[in-house]
Write an enzyme that holds these catalytic residues in place. Structure first.
Site, PDB file in Angstrom:
ATOM      1  N   GLN A  12      -2.051  -4.546   5.081  1.00 25.65           N
ATOM      2  CA  GLN A  12      -2.003  -4.456   6.511  1.00 25.65           C
ATOM      3  C   GLN A  12      -3.287  -5.055   7.375  1.00 25.65           C
ATOM      4  O   GLN A  12      -3.055  -5.848   8.437  1.00 25.65           O
ATOM      5  CB  GLN A  12      -1.971  -2.963   7.222  1.00 25.65           C
ATOM      6  CG  GLN A  12      -1.810  -2.843   8.512  1.00 25.65           C
ATOM      7  CD  GLN A  12      -2.571  -1.254   9.067  1.00 25.65           C
ATOM      8  OE1 GLN A  12      -3.324  -0.757   8.427  1.00 25.65           O
ATOM      9  NE2 GLN A  12      -2.254  -1.359  10.475  1.00 25.65           N
ATOM     10  N   LEU A  13      -4.195  -4.913   6.963  1.00 24.35           N
ATOM     11  CA  LEU A  13      -5.683  -5.622   7.396  1.00 24.35           C
ATOM     12  C   LEU A  13      -5.601  -7.116   6.990  1.00 24.35           C
ATOM     13  O   LEU A  13      -5.970  -8.144   8.022  1.00 24.35           O
ATOM     14  CB  LEU A  13      -6.834  -4.885   7.095  1.00 24.35           C
ATOM     15  CG  LEU A  13      -8.165  -5.781   7.403  1.00 24.35           C
ATOM     16  CD1 LEU A  13      -8.544  -5.716   8.901  1.00 24.35           C
ATOM     17  CD2 LEU A  13      -9.270  -4.941   6.920  1.00 24.35           C
ATOM     18  N   ASP A  34      -3.895 -11.674  -3.877  1.00 21.76           N
ATOM     19  CA  ASP A  34      -3.273 -10.318  -3.814  1.00 21.76           C
ATOM     20  C   ASP A  34      -2.591  -9.993  -5.457  1.00 21.76           C
ATOM     21  O   ASP A  34      -2.674 -11.176  -6.072  1.00 21.76           O
ATOM     22  CB  ASP A  34      -2.354 -10.046  -2.756  1.00 21.76           C
ATOM     23  CG  ASP A  34      -2.531  -8.636  -2.349  1.00 21.76           C
ATOM     24  OD1 ASP A  34      -2.820  -8.003  -1.191  1.00 21.76           O
ATOM     25  OD2 ASP A  34      -2.220  -7.587  -3.357  1.00 21.76           O
ATOM     26  N   TYR A 139      -9.502   9.436  -1.035  1.00 23.82           N
ATOM     27  CA  TYR A 139      -9.849   8.124  -0.307  1.00 23.82           C
ATOM     28  C   TYR A 139     -11.391   8.076   0.523  1.00 23.82           C
ATOM     29  O   TYR A 139     -12.103   7.130   0.136  1.00 23.82           O
ATOM     30  CB  TYR A 139      -8.889   7.603   0.882  1.00 23.82           C
ATOM     31  CG  TYR A 139      -8.994   6.594   1.652  1.00 23.82           C
ATOM     32  CD1 TYR A 139      -8.843   5.219   1.032  1.00 23.82           C
ATOM     33  CD2 TYR A 139      -9.205   6.636   2.892  1.00 23.82           C
ATOM     34  CE1 TYR A 139      -8.863   4.211   1.987  1.00 23.82           C
ATOM     35  CE2 TYR A 139      -9.357   5.653   3.698  1.00 23.82           C
ATOM     36  CZ  TYR A 139      -9.176   4.287   3.425  1.00 23.82           C
ATOM     37  OH  TYR A 139      -9.401   3.366   4.109  1.00 23.82           O
TER      38      TYR A 139
HETATM   39  N1  SER Z   1      -6.240   4.166   8.307  1.00 23.62           N
HETATM   40  C1  SER Z   1      -6.789   4.691   7.444  1.00 23.62           C
HETATM   41  C2  SER Z   1      -5.893   5.823   6.768  1.00 23.62           C
HETATM   42  O1  SER Z   1      -5.011   6.323   7.671  1.00 23.62           O
HETATM   43  C3  SER Z   1      -8.140   5.245   7.206  1.00 23.62           C
HETATM   44  O2  SER Z   1      -8.988   4.281   7.014  1.00 23.62           O
HETATM   45  O3  SER Z   1      -5.935   6.001   5.534  1.00 23.62           O
END
Ligand code: SER
Length: 318
Positions: A12-13, A34, A139
């Site tokens: 996405q980024l 990638d 995460y």
């Molecule tokens: N946007 C990310 C997520 O929701 C947070 O860094 O995991």
């Protein structure tokens, strides 16, 4: 001119940052990479598994790379279904790149952190740069550990690594892949087709968010800042605005009057509840001049216009 490698460019980024980097430095100076065989980018593309340090080093040598933007990661919601694999990818891939910095194979590193580094004991309103951090997602734990590694490699080995704690990022080019803030992208994909939207967070769940254009600008700005302006080598707090699903819906309704929403919170609600409501990013504003350009309504207009063009919706409803 420095040459740049983006690892995890198809996410996405990455898909929007590669365009920003090509526009800034010229597409001949940017290499996207990638784990997919082929990439759809304006610049050259290489197949790179972020867990393969030999492959990363070979690509760096082959293209004479100076700077690496290492974006590959498994996001908050998806990581919960495979904790150890997510930890392994998020952590080992960062260490691969930091080691290349320590060995002076690359000169500068960018690595994204997140509001997910904060947790239930963190002050949730105007969360300070430096505060209690007790993330309770895989995460978040991996991003907090990564921040500590970045600072460690900078202090012990002089590695020029820079990082931002992104809020939820909202862009049109690519659907996000398994985050807790994904609803804020999905809602626009539904709105542009005027399809009813079911939200997995409750209407009043307020989270910090940012338009992708601002995130790309912040990333390029922090990398361009003179080294002595970068006072934080873990990761900078970064903010634009905070938003609830209900306020986002109302912003869209101004443009798409018939748009409808329903709410069905799932396991992602608990993750969202452990994250900040708003972020104090004054240090980034002071150190290297960060300034956002998009508020909620401006972003809504830009997202709907861009998605309309991308999806070529003939029955435009706004
Ligand atoms: N946007 C990310 C997520 O929701 C947070 O860094 O995991």
């Amino acid at each position: 001119m420095n040459k740049i490698l983006v690892i995890g460019a198809a996410g996405q980024l990455g898909s929007e940052l590669v365009t920003g980097l090509c526009n800034t430095y010229g597409k001949e100076n940017v290499i996207a990479s990638d784990i997919h065989e082929k990439g759809d980018f304006e610049c050259a593309y290489e197949l790179v598994n972020a867990l393969d340090p030999v492959r990363i080093e070979n690509v760096i040598q082959e293209h004479d790379i100076d700077e690496v933007y290492h974006l590959a990661a498994i996001l908050s919601a998806k990581a919960e279904s495979n904790p150890l694999a997510s930890w392994y990818l998020n952590m080992d891939s960062l260490l691969n790149v930091l080691e290349l910095g320590r060995r002076k194979i690359i000169k500068k590193i960018y690595w994204p952190s997140s509001i997910a580094v904060f947790g239930p004991s963190t002050p949730r309103i105007s969360t300070p740069q430096s505060t209690v951090m007790d993330p309770n997602t895989v995460y978040g734990i991996s991003k907090l550990a990564g921040e500590r590694w970045c600072e460690y490699y900078n202090e012990k080995h002089g590695v020029d690594v820079r990082s931002l704690r992104y809020p939820g990022l909202i862009g049109y080019k690519h659907a996000p892949g398994g985050g807790t803030t994904d609803y804020a992208v999905d809602i626009y994909f539904h709105a542009v087709k005027n399809k009813p939207f079911e939200c997995f967070l409750s209407p009043e769940t307020k989270l910090p968010m940012m338009c992708m254009d601002d995130a790309v600008k912040a990333t390029i700005d922090v990398m361009q800042a003179p080294s002595d302006r970068i006072k934080i080598r873990s990761s900078y707090n970064l903010a634009a605005f905070s938003v609830t699903p209900d306020s986002m819906f109302n912003s869209i309704k101004k443009k798409v009057p018939d748009f409808s929403i329903s709410y069905k919170p799932d396991f992602r609600q608990a993750i969202a509840n452990s994250w900040p409501v708003s972020i104090d990013d004054s240090q980034a504003r002071k150190d290297w001049g960060w300034k956002h350009a998009f508020d909620l309504d401006k972003m809504t207009g830009a997202m709907l216009d861009a998605l309309h063009a991308k999806l070529n919706t003939s029955d435009r409803v706004f």
